[in-house]
Design a protein around this motif. Structure first.
Motif, mmCIF file in Angstrom:
data_model
loop_
_atom_site.group_PDB
_atom_site.id
_atom_site.type_symbol
_atom_site.label_atom_id
_atom_site.label_comp_id
_atom_site.label_asym_id
_atom_site.label_seq_id
_atom_site.Cartn_x
_atom_site.Cartn_y
_atom_site.Cartn_z
ATOM 1 N N UNK A 289 0.819 -1.221 0.000
ATOM 2 C CA UNK A 289 0.000 0.000 0.000
ATOM 3 C C UNK A 289 0.854 1.273 0.000
ATOM 4 N N UNK A 290 2.083 1.172 0.467
ATOM 5 C CA UNK A 290 2.945 2.368 0.431
ATOM 6 C C UNK A 290 3.259 2.763 -1.020
ATOM 7 N N UNK A 291 3.465 1.757 -1.880
ATOM 8 C CA UNK A 291 3.707 2.064 -3.299
ATOM 9 C C UNK A 291 2.516 2.832 -3.879
ATOM 10 N N UNK A 292 1.323 2.416 -3.459
ATOM 11 C CA UNK A 292 0.112 3.011 -4.045
ATOM 12 C C UNK A 292 -0.063 4.443 -3.556
ATOM 13 N N UNK A 293 0.152 4.656 -2.262
ATOM 14 C CA UNK A 293 0.065 6.013 -1.722
ATOM 15 C C UNK A 293 1.108 6.910 -2.402
ATOM 16 N N UNK A 294 2.299 6.386 -2.608
ATOM 17 C CA UNK A 294 3.353 7.178 -3.279
ATOM 18 C C UNK A 294 2.961 7.508 -4.724
ATOM 19 N N UNK A 295 2.340 6.538 -5.381
ATOM 20 C CA UNK A 295 1.909 6.763 -6.775
ATOM 21 C C UNK A 295 0.859 7.891 -6.829
ATOM 22 N N UNK A 296 -0.072 7.862 -5.885
ATOM 23 C CA UNK A 296 -1.107 8.906 -5.849
ATOM 24 C C UNK A 296 -0.488 10.266 -5.549
ATOM 25 N N UNK A 297 0.476 10.266 -4.632
ATOM 26 C CA UNK A 297 1.132 11.537 -4.303
ATOM 27 C C UNK A 297 1.834 12.105 -5.537
ATOM 28 N N UNK B 203 1.035 11.728 -8.518
ATOM 29 C CA UNK B 203 0.037 12.198 -9.488
ATOM 30 C C UNK B 203 -0.660 13.466 -8.988
ATOM 31 N N UNK B 204 -0.201 14.004 -7.864
ATOM 32 C CA UNK B 204 -0.725 15.291 -7.390
ATOM 33 C C UNK B 204 -1.883 15.179 -6.412
ATOM 34 N N UNK B 205 -2.203 13.969 -5.984
ATOM 35 C CA UNK B 205 -3.320 13.806 -5.036
ATOM 36 C C UNK B 205 -2.829 14.092 -3.621
ATOM 37 N N UNK B 206 -3.600 14.857 -2.895
ATOM 38 C CA UNK B 206 -3.159 15.276 -1.569
ATOM 39 C C UNK B 206 -4.032 14.735 -0.438
ATOM 40 N N UNK B 207 -5.202 14.186 -0.780
ATOM 41 C CA UNK B 207 -6.079 13.614 0.249
ATOM 42 C C UNK B 207 -6.517 12.224 -0.199
ATOM 43 N N UNK B 208 -6.317 11.265 0.698
ATOM 44 C CA UNK B 208 -6.659 9.878 0.370
ATOM 45 C C UNK B 208 -7.548 9.299 1.464
ATOM 46 N N UNK C 202 5.129 12.521 -16.441
ATOM 47 C CA UNK C 202 4.187 12.105 -15.416
ATOM 48 C C UNK C 202 3.982 10.580 -15.383
ATOM 49 N N UNK C 203 3.582 10.101 -14.216
ATOM 50 C CA UNK C 203 3.358 8.659 -14.093
ATOM 51 C C UNK C 203 2.014 8.282 -14.734
ATOM 52 N N UNK C 204 1.723 6.986 -14.753
ATOM 53 C CA UNK C 204 0.516 6.535 -15.451
ATOM 54 C C UNK C 204 -0.742 7.207 -14.893
ATOM 55 N N UNK C 205 -0.823 7.302 -13.577
ATOM 56 C CA UNK C 205 -2.044 7.867 -12.982
ATOM 57 C C UNK C 205 -2.230 9.331 -13.378
ATOM 58 N N UNK C 206 -1.129 10.070 -13.420
ATOM 59 C CA UNK C 206 -1.219 11.475 -13.839
ATOM 60 C C UNK C 206 -1.685 11.547 -15.298
ATOM 61 N N UNK C 207 -1.170 10.645 -16.131
ATOM 62 C CA UNK C 207 -1.600 10.616 -17.546
ATOM 63 C C UNK C 207 -3.091 10.295 -17.638
ATOM 64 N N UNK C 208 -3.517 9.366 -16.767
ATOM 65 C CA UNK C 208 -4.934 8.967 -16.765
ATOM 66 C C UNK C 208 -5.820 10.160 -16.376
ATOM 67 N N UNK C 209 -5.376 10.901 -15.349
ATOM 68 C CA UNK C 209 -6.141 12.072 -14.884
ATOM 69 C C UNK C 209 -6.206 13.122 -16.000
ATOM 70 N N UNK C 210 -5.063 13.405 -16.626
ATOM 71 C CA UNK C 210 -5.031 14.427 -17.687
ATOM 72 C C UNK C 210 -5.946 14.027 -18.843
#
Ligand code: G1P
Length: 298
Positions: A34-42, A44-49, A138-146
């Motif tokens: 789960x740490x990898x996932x939280x880091x991936x979200x961070x 991608x610019x996400x600040x609240x999980x 940007x990582x995959x999640x950031x690309x997905x968001x864009x």
């Protein structure tokens, strides 16, 4: 955007390792999944999980708790290397909230627990047992968001080609290419025509699997409300998305080069993820590589 990590699943496919600990806390190389996932979200610019936990999941909250006493103890003993790992974790620029799914009734219900947290905003769902390793910036999640922001879709999902014989393990998409459009679209992005949870090989409309990252408009909650129990006796997120598809467009973005999905929900996949992440580790990677080469020779 806010992020939601469903981490309430029982992890039965990883027994006995998950008998008394969350599958999301199993180590993959140095860090728990789960740490990898939280880091991936961070990244991608996400600040609240919001992490949706459940029975036997306490260790997740504790992992992300600050621990000044442990840090102080390490400092006193000059354990600078370990301090560095703890500080990386404590310095994550992210606020984590928790809620519990008291009865494990499926992924759709776990996501529903985020309704008040996300309010009227679009949000990301990242499954708690799937790492998406992305060497790109940007990582995959950031690309997905864009991509999602420019697509006008109600929902956008990550997808990956899988061997056809594995279709019954995933949500599978039926897609078509974009037709006339004034905006340029990323490579391997699609319009979703239909989707089905864990179809048989014969029924599968393609070999494009939903691979654990979703962006939703909050109307998804209306469709989860209407969803009945599906495959495996659980309320499936894929079924709620199928309902949503009737209300507006849905899009998908395939994992690109250097974007690799590691599913840690079954033992062989977990073992592969562990080895891959060890090989990436600057400190132990060369030693593990040498060991694997030696095994191969014997
Ligand atoms: C869940 C989803 C499925 C998706 C998969 C990705 O299944 O229901 O649509 O393809 O995650 O890992 P689960 O792995 O929980 O059975």
């Amino acid at each position: 955007m806010k992020g939601v990590i469903p981490a309430a699943g029982l992890g039965t496919r990883m027994l006995p390792a998950t008998k008394s600990q969350p599958k999301e806390m199993l180590p993959v190389a140095r860090k728990p999944v789960i740490q990898y996932i939280v880091e991936e979200l961070e990244k991608a610019g996400i600040r609240e999980i919001l992490i949706v936990t459940g029975k036997n999941k306490r260790a997740i909250d504790e992992h992300f708790d600050r621990d000044p006493i442990l840090l102080e103890d390490l400092r006193r003993r000059n354990k600078y290397h370990q301090i560095q790992f703890l500080e990386e974790l404590e310095n994550l620029n992210i606020e984590i909230y928790y809620t519990r799914q008291t009865i494990p009734t499926g992924l759709a219900d776990a996501v529903y627990k985020a309704k008040n947290f996300v309010g009227d905003e679009e949000f990301v769902v990242a499954l708690g047992d799937t790492i998406i390793d992305s060497a790109n910036n940007p990582n995959h999640l950031q690309r997905l968001i864009d991509f999602h922001k420019n697509s006008g879709a109600l929902c956008t999902v990550s997808t990956e080609e899988i061997p056809r014989e594995h279709c019954n393990r995933y949500g599978i998409l039926d897609v078509q290419p974009f037709t006339s459009s004034t905006q340029s679209k990323p490579e391997n992005s699609f319009v979703v025509k239909d989707l089905v949870e864990k179809p048989s090989i014969k029924e599968a409309p393609s070999n494009l699997a939903i691979c654990g990252r979703y962006i939703f408009k909050p109307t998804i909650f209306d469709y989860i409300d209407k969803t009945t129990v599906g495959v495996g006796g659980e309320k499936q997120l894929t079924d709620a998305m199928k309902g949503m598809l009737e209300a507006g467009p849905m899009t998908a973005l395939q994992l690109g080069p250097n974007e690799i999905r590691y599913d840690t929900g079954t033992f062989p996949l977990y073992a592969k993820a562990f080895i891959a992440m060890c090989l990436q580790d600057e400190e132990i990677g060369p030693e593990i590589k040498e060991y694997l080469t030696k095994l191969n020779l014997s």
